[in-house]
Design an enzyme around this catalytic site. Structure first.
Site, PDB file in Angstrom:
ATOM      1  N   GLN A  45       2.100  -6.556  -3.426  1.00 42.04           N
ATOM      2  CA  GLN A  45       2.521  -6.659  -2.035  1.00 42.04           C
ATOM      3  C   GLN A  45       3.894  -5.948  -1.927  1.00 42.04           C
ATOM      4  O   GLN A  45       4.169  -5.078  -2.727  1.00 42.04           O
ATOM      5  CB  GLN A  45       2.607  -8.116  -1.532  1.00 42.04           C
ATOM      6  CG  GLN A  45       1.240  -8.798  -1.434  1.00 42.04           C
ATOM      7  CD  GLN A  45       0.690  -9.212  -2.782  1.00 42.04           C
ATOM      8  OE1 GLN A  45       1.348  -9.870  -3.561  1.00 42.04           O
ATOM      9  NE2 GLN A  45      -0.530  -8.827  -3.063  1.00 42.04           N
ATOM     10  N   HIS A  70      -4.948  -2.149  -6.195  1.00 40.38           N
ATOM     11  CA  HIS A  70      -4.281  -0.978  -6.768  1.00 40.38           C
ATOM     12  C   HIS A  70      -5.333   0.027  -7.218  1.00 40.38           C
ATOM     13  O   HIS A  70      -6.147  -0.296  -8.064  1.00 40.38           O
ATOM     14  CB  HIS A  70      -3.459  -1.385  -8.004  1.00 40.38           C
ATOM     15  CG  HIS A  70      -2.289  -2.252  -7.683  1.00 40.38           C
ATOM     16  ND1 HIS A  70      -1.603  -2.961  -8.623  1.00 40.38           N
ATOM     17  CD2 HIS A  70      -1.680  -2.508  -6.513  1.00 40.38           C
ATOM     18  CE1 HIS A  70      -0.611  -3.627  -8.041  1.00 40.38           C
ATOM     19  NE2 HIS A  70      -0.654  -3.363  -6.759  1.00 40.38           N
ATOM     20  N   THR A  71      -5.294   1.223  -6.661  1.00 37.87           N
ATOM     21  CA  THR A  71      -6.275   2.206  -7.108  1.00 37.87           C
ATOM     22  C   THR A  71      -5.575   3.256  -7.960  1.00 37.87           C
ATOM     23  O   THR A  71      -4.579   3.830  -7.541  1.00 37.87           O
ATOM     24  CB  THR A  71      -6.932   2.908  -5.896  1.00 37.87           C
ATOM     25  OG1 THR A  71      -7.369   1.902  -5.006  1.00 37.87           O
ATOM     26  CG2 THR A  71      -8.121   3.756  -6.316  1.00 37.87           C
ATOM     27  N   PRO A  78      -8.815  -1.138   9.032  1.00 40.16           N
ATOM     28  CA  PRO A  78      -7.930  -0.009   9.364  1.00 40.16           C
ATOM     29  C   PRO A  78      -6.494  -0.479   9.259  1.00 40.16           C
ATOM     30  O   PRO A  78      -6.161  -1.568   9.729  1.00 40.16           O
ATOM     31  CB  PRO A  78      -8.292   0.315  10.822  1.00 40.16           C
ATOM     32  CG  PRO A  78      -8.972  -0.890  11.366  1.00 40.16           C
ATOM     33  CD  PRO A  78      -9.555  -1.649  10.202  1.00 40.16           C
ATOM     34  N   CYS A 104       3.915  12.478   1.199  1.00 44.15           N
ATOM     35  CA  CYS A 104       4.723  13.434   1.965  1.00 44.15           C
ATOM     36  C   CYS A 104       3.889  14.624   2.452  1.00 44.15           C
ATOM     37  O   CYS A 104       4.260  15.280   3.421  1.00 44.15           O
ATOM     38  CB  CYS A 104       5.892  13.938   1.111  1.00 44.15           C
ATOM     39  SG  CYS A 104       7.168  12.675   0.944  1.00 44.15           S
ATOM     40  N   ARG A 127      -0.003   4.280  -8.598  1.00 46.77           N
ATOM     41  CA  ARG A 127       0.011   5.649  -9.132  1.00 46.77           C
ATOM     42  C   ARG A 127       1.353   5.955  -9.800  1.00 46.77           C
ATOM     43  O   ARG A 127       1.417   6.682 -10.797  1.00 46.77           O
ATOM     44  CB  ARG A 127      -0.344   6.671  -8.057  1.00 46.77           C
ATOM     45  CG  ARG A 127       0.700   6.916  -6.977  1.00 46.77           C
ATOM     46  CD  ARG A 127       1.381   8.262  -7.194  1.00 46.77           C
ATOM     47  NE  ARG A 127       0.458   9.345  -6.996  1.00 46.77           N
ATOM     48  CZ  ARG A 127       0.663  10.368  -6.182  1.00 46.77           C
ATOM     49  NH1 ARG A 127       1.759  10.416  -5.479  1.00 46.77           N
ATOM     50  NH2 ARG A 127      -0.216  11.339  -6.088  1.00 46.77           N
ATOM     51  N   LYS A 137       2.092   2.166  -5.207  1.00 47.92           N
ATOM     52  CA  LYS A 137       2.860   1.712  -6.377  1.00 47.92           C
ATOM     53  C   LYS A 137       2.109   2.008  -7.671  1.00 47.92           C
ATOM     54  O   LYS A 137       2.697   2.464  -8.648  1.00 47.92           O
ATOM     55  CB  LYS A 137       3.123   0.195  -6.302  1.00 47.92           C
ATOM     56  CG  LYS A 137       3.996  -0.213  -5.136  1.00 47.92           C
ATOM     57  CD  LYS A 137       4.241  -1.704  -5.125  1.00 47.92           C
ATOM     58  CE  LYS A 137       3.110  -2.532  -4.561  1.00 47.92           C
ATOM     59  NZ  LYS A 137       2.881  -2.413  -3.138  1.00 47.92           N
ATOM     60  N   ASP A 169       0.809  -1.225   0.000  1.00 49.18           N
ATOM     61  CA  ASP A 169       0.000   0.000   0.000  1.00 49.18           C
ATOM     62  C   ASP A 169       0.843   1.277   0.000  1.00 49.18           C
ATOM     63  O   ASP A 169       0.448   2.285   0.584  1.00 49.18           O
ATOM     64  CB  ASP A 169      -0.978   0.008   1.198  1.00 49.18           C
ATOM     65  CG  ASP A 169      -1.768  -1.277   1.273  1.00 49.18           C
ATOM     66  OD1 ASP A 169      -2.350  -1.663   0.248  1.00 49.18           O
ATOM     67  OD2 ASP A 169      -1.778  -1.916   2.345  1.00 49.18           O
TER      68      ASP A 169
HETATM   69  P1  IMP Z   1      -2.517 -12.995   1.623  1.00 51.53           P
HETATM   70  O1  IMP Z   1      -1.576 -12.427   0.608  1.00 51.53           O
HETATM   71  O2  IMP Z   1      -3.966 -12.731   1.306  1.00 51.53           O
HETATM   72  O3  IMP Z   1      -2.232 -14.441   1.917  1.00 51.53           O
HETATM   73  O4  IMP Z   1      -2.247 -12.233   3.003  1.00 51.53           O
HETATM   74  C1  IMP Z   1      -1.035 -12.389   3.718  1.00 51.53           C
HETATM   75  C2  IMP Z   1      -0.614 -11.079   4.381  1.00 51.53           C
HETATM   76  O5  IMP Z   1      -0.237 -10.139   3.375  1.00 51.53           O
HETATM   77  C3  IMP Z   1      -1.733 -10.397   5.178  1.00 51.53           C
HETATM   78  O6  IMP Z   1      -1.176  -9.723   6.276  1.00 51.53           O
HETATM   79  C4  IMP Z   1      -2.298  -9.403   4.183  1.00 51.53           C
HETATM   80  O7  IMP Z   1      -2.957  -8.337   4.820  1.00 51.53           O
HETATM   81  C5  IMP Z   1      -1.024  -8.957   3.476  1.00 51.53           C
HETATM   82  N1  IMP Z   1      -1.284  -8.470   2.125  1.00 51.53           N
HETATM   83  C6  IMP Z   1      -1.580  -9.195   1.045  1.00 51.53           C
HETATM   84  N2  IMP Z   1      -1.733  -8.392  -0.039  1.00 51.53           N
HETATM   85  C7  IMP Z   1      -1.495  -7.146   0.377  1.00 51.53           C
HETATM   86  C8  IMP Z   1      -1.460  -5.873  -0.295  1.00 51.53           C
HETATM   87  O8  IMP Z   1      -1.670  -5.747  -1.515  1.00 51.53           O
HETATM   88  N3  IMP Z   1      -1.181  -4.787   0.481  1.00 51.53           N
HETATM   89  C9  IMP Z   1      -0.902  -4.905   1.816  1.00 51.53           C
HETATM   90  N4  IMP Z   1      -0.912  -6.074   2.475  1.00 51.53           N
HETATM   91  C10 IMP Z   1      -1.207  -7.177   1.769  1.00 51.53           C
END
Ligand code: IMP
Length: 478
Positions: A235, A50-51, A352, A380, A27, A25, A22
């Site tokens: 991720q 991704h928004t 949250p 920022c 944008r 990326k 989050d």
């Molecule tokens: P999973 O990828 O759904 O198995 O989740 C495993 C961990 O990665 C959890 O803590 C999710 O919240 C985190 N996670 C998975 N995808 C994202 C993402 O795109 N952004 C932030 N955290 C993510």
């Protein structure tokens, strides 16, 4: 035939998130896409959210499709390292069509990408709570990829298999569902109507069939004939299944090098790595987060759920008095205020997000581990919030103490990482909005000092900062 043998061949750059996901990326990909021919994904699936936003303010949330959608001449490639949720990708394609983004000739899906099967989602819902997964079946799908077979029954089913013989492989998908239901003691009610599930999958598959790319050298041939490729990581580094805060991670490799496995291209095409971070960090799900405002209390609070839904969603927190929270002596309260003001809630899950101070030990680790050549820092503009705190300064984590000793790396095990005591330094803060500013020299001195300090301490050139959520609220730095 290697890259070096051809004068006119292309190259690949890799863009990855350097924190816990989050970081914004999409944008940056959206902004850079004009300089590339192909935008490619190499890991993950519908767990990503991704928004991106058009100049006209149309917001699009993407999960599986690469972020270059708004450039009609760009190819979009989903590599073999990704896991495909057929129903969800079909919906994404349809939603994009509704806003006149036609992907019929632009989207290619590797035939080697594995399919998320219904039992993967069921198992994830049953077993993923402790980690706090996104319940998209990602872990069970990658696990089946590693298992390969259970006796004679194929567990890892790929797009190419369905393409070869849909009847055969949809029958196996149903068998896998029944076997998993038995193993996990799931009732028919919990599974739902299995025939209906398979029918929906079949219908989705018919829609995406034309996008399946059977040529396993597709991207290599593009690069060989001059294509410029941008790999878009999903991720982030700290969620990498090996290098992240294991086991509180996703189930794919998210590091830059993984682009050249899951992205179906030889590393000889690599040109540079672009890393994206956020000025105030966030994390979703459980796991160590050394610079979290409010530590364990914040982790527990953010992860509280009622009937599977987050208890403290944006609609609950919006009524909290932000000014009072910011003046609090408790770091936890400052974290809540920052979350509200910087809108840190999950795009997919609405959870949250846990928020924390920018951690330069973690960031330097990510930069060194991935050979990051260029750094972008988003959000920022939000740093001005610190003027309203009691200290009225911007905090930065500049060191870690583990068992009383200074360390300059991210511990490789969870107990040690939870034990880390961050060393915090403070920089001057600034007042007012900076979202309209386009030129680095026009930024408040305190924000410029923040950028230069991060650059110096991390040893990586900062090439741009995000100063607002809109597409053009960005300051390029030469
Ligand atoms: P999973 O990828 O759904 O198995 O989740 C495993 C961990 O990665 C959890 O803590 C999710 O919240 C985190 N996670 C998975 N995808 C994202 C993402 O795109 N952004 C932030 N955290 C993510």
């Amino acid at each position: 035939m290697g890259r070096k043998n051809s004068k006119n061949c292309g190259y690949a750059d890799v863009l990855i998130g350097l924190q816990y996901g989050d970081e914004g990326k999409a944008r940056v990909v959206d902004m850079l896409a004009k300089d590339y021919d192909v935008i490619a994904r190499f890991n993950g699936g519908a767990n990503a959210g991704h928004t991106i936003e058009t100049n006209e303010g149309v917001k699009v949330a993407l999960q599986q499709i690469p972020s270059g959608i708004f450039y009609p001449d760009k190819l979009l490639y989903v590599g073999s390292g990704c896991v495909i949720n057929i129903e969800k990708i079909t919906l994404e394609i349809d939603r994009l069509k509704q806003i006149n983004v036609d992907l019929s000739k632009r989207l290619r899906l590797s035939c080697q990408a594995s399919i998320i099967q219904p039992h993967h989602i069921l198992i994830d819902v049953q077993t993923g709570k402790t980690i706090g997964t996104t319940r998209n079946g990602i872990g069970p799908c990658y696990a089946d990829k590693a298992y390969r077979m259970d006796g004679d029954r194929l567990l890892n089913i790929k797009l190419g298999d369905l393409n070869d013989d849909p009847k055969k492989y949809f029958a196996i998908i149903k068998e896998n569902l029944m076997a998993a239901a038995k193993m996990y003691g799931l009732s028919m009610k919990e599974i739902g109507d299995s025939d209906d599930l398979i029918k929906k999958l079949e219908a989705g598959f018919r829609k995406i069939k034309k996008h399946i790319e059977s040529d396993t050298l597709y991207l290599e041939k593009k690069a060989q004939s001059g294509a410029r490729i941008l790999f878009e990581g999903a991720q982030s580094i700290m969620l990498d299944i090996t290098k992240g805060s294991v086991p509180y991670v996703t189930s794919s490799n998210t590091v830059a090098a993984a682009a050249y496995v899951g992205g179906d291209l030889s590393p000889s095409y690599h040109r540079k790595t672009i890393g994206i971070a956020k000025a105030i960090m966030s994390r979703v799900g459980h796991g160590p987060f050394a610079s979290e405002f409010g530590g364990k209390r914040s982790e527990d609070y953010c992860m509280t759920a009622v009937n599977g839904k987050p208890k403290y969603s944006q609609t609950v927190e919006i009524d909290y008095g932000v000014e009072k929270l910011l003046k609090s002596k408790e770091d936890f309260d400052i974290g809540v205020a920052l979350r509200i003001l910087s809108r840190e809630y999950g795009t997919v899950t609405t959870r949250p997000r846990r928020v924390g101070i920018l951690d330069l030990v973690q960031l330097s680790y990510a930069i060194r581990m991935n050979g990051v050549n260029e750094l972008v820092i988003n959000k920022c503009d939000v740093l001005n919030v610190f003027t309203s705190t009691k200290k009225a300064k911007i905090p930065l984590v500049v060191g870690y103490k583990l068992d009383g000793k200074n360390i300059d790396y991210v511990p490789g095990s969870v107990i040690s990482y939870y034990k880390v005591k961050p060393v915090v330094e403070y920089l001057n803060s600034f007042r007012g909005t900076v979202s309209h500013i386009k030129d680095f020299k026009a930024l408040p001195g305190a924000l410029r000092e923040f950028v230069l300090t991060v650059e110096r301490k991390c040893g990586c050139k900062i090439t741009g900062i995000g100063v607002g959520p809109e597409r053009d609220q960005f300051v390029k730095i030469n």
